[in-house]
Design an enzyme around this catalytic site. Structure first.
Site, mmCIF file in Angstrom:
data_model
loop_
_atom_site.group_PDB
_atom_site.id
_atom_site.type_symbol
_atom_site.label_atom_id
_atom_site.label_comp_id
_atom_site.label_asym_id
_atom_site.label_seq_id
_atom_site.Cartn_x
_atom_site.Cartn_y
_atom_site.Cartn_z
ATOM 1 N N HIS A 147 1.019 -1.361 9.278
ATOM 2 C CA HIS A 147 2.319 -1.905 8.893
ATOM 3 C C HIS A 147 3.430 -1.495 9.863
ATOM 4 C CE1 HIS A 147 0.236 -2.860 5.193
ATOM 5 N NE2 HIS A 147 0.013 -1.583 4.962
ATOM 6 N N HIS A 152 0.826 -1.205 0.000
ATOM 7 C CA HIS A 152 0.000 0.000 0.000
ATOM 8 C C HIS A 152 0.859 1.253 0.000
ATOM 9 C CE1 HIS A 152 -3.910 -2.041 1.672
ATOM 10 N NE2 HIS A 152 -3.612 -2.394 0.436
#
Length: 292
Positions: A244, A186
């Site tokens: 993340h 992403h």
């Protein structure tokens, strides 16, 4: 006579209301047109500034490097902290599709209106094909890295049990979890899309400066791209704050920046490439011809 007068008065009032509504619609359309032209001119001037584009690269680097520090100062229960939020599902997961749709329309209009040549238009649109190949290739590379660095674990009440299964497929087939180094796809995609869109949209300033056709449809498509670019910046900030691990995000953004450099910063300036944004669209000035 009285009935006729009443009917005439009623018709007169209806005509006045229709005329008033017509004037109101014209005023609203005029205001919308003024805002469209003013907004597109200012956005084109902003994105067309080489200095601001260099600062934009610094902005993206700062977001990825220092943005995670904001996780200690934001509410962890906001809608953007959930993987299943609307923006994450509808936009981030399909960021390349949105970018191709909006940016493809802009490139198509700008190049064709400037040159009226299908071949040149197709050549410039091929940059999006290259971008799609970069995205697909990067995604496969990230999965390969995760496979090569991962191990198979089974979740137990007491903790994690390590299994000696050799690869992800056999691990998942056994109902276990495969954990390896996961580069943030992403962060990569949002960084790459931001740099790509800023580079492509910067052409519009030169397009306007050359007095080429710039009607309301083209200006509207340009502003839609500007809004999408703003959305990608916002979602990149949300991604680096809420999702993340730190190194996974930094590596993803670094790979996205490197992909931009290899294409827009290097290859597209070569004659055997799709060409850089704006290449071959505008006639060179007299001074430029004389210098060459």
């Amino acid at each position: 006579m009285e009935r006729g007068a009443v009917v005439g008065a009623g018709l007169g009032a209806g005509d006045r209301i229709r005329a008033l509504l017509g004037c109101l619609v014209k005023v609203l359309l005029w205001v919308a047109s003024v805002l469209l032209y003013f907004g597109s001119e200012q956005a084109a001037r902003l994105l067309g500034s080489p200095c601001l584009r260099r600062l934009y690269h610094a902005w993206l680097a700062a977001v990825v490097i220092f943005g995670p520090l904001l996780q200690f100062h934001v509410n962890p229960r906001t809608i953007f902290a959930s993987h299943g939020n609307f923006f994450n599902i509808k936009f981030v997961n399909s960021a390349w599709g949105w970018t191709c749709t909006f940016l493809g329309g802009f490139v198509l209009l700008v190049v064709f209106l400037a040159t009226r040549r299908v071949a040149v238009t197709a050549r410039h649109l091929s940059r999006l094909v290259v971008g799609a190949a970069v995205w697909r290739g990067a995604g496969r590379a990230f999965l390969l890295i995760e496979d090569l660095t991962g191990s198979c674990f089974e979740l137990l009440p007491q903790g994690l049990l390590l299994h000696e299964l050799p690869d992800r497929r056999s691990c998942l087939a056994a109902g276990h979890q495969w954990r390896g180094y996961t580069v943030s796809s992403h962060t990569f995609l949002l960084t790459f899309c931001c740099l790509l869109m800023a580079e492509e949209a910067a052409v519009f300033a030169k397009y306007l400066a050359h007095g080429l056709p710039a009607g309301a449809p083209l200006r509207l498509v340009f502003l839609l791209n500007v809004l999408l670019l703003g959305l990608w910046n916002f979602l990149l900030v949300c991604t680096v704050i809420y999702f993340h691990q730190y190194t996974h995000k930094v590596v993803g953004a670094a790979v996205g920046t490197f992909a931009w450099y290899l294409t827009y910063g290097s290859w597209y300036h070569q004659p055997w490439s799709p060409g850089s944004p704006g290449h071959g669209l505008f006639p060179r000035s007299h001074s430029s011809r004389k210098h060459n």
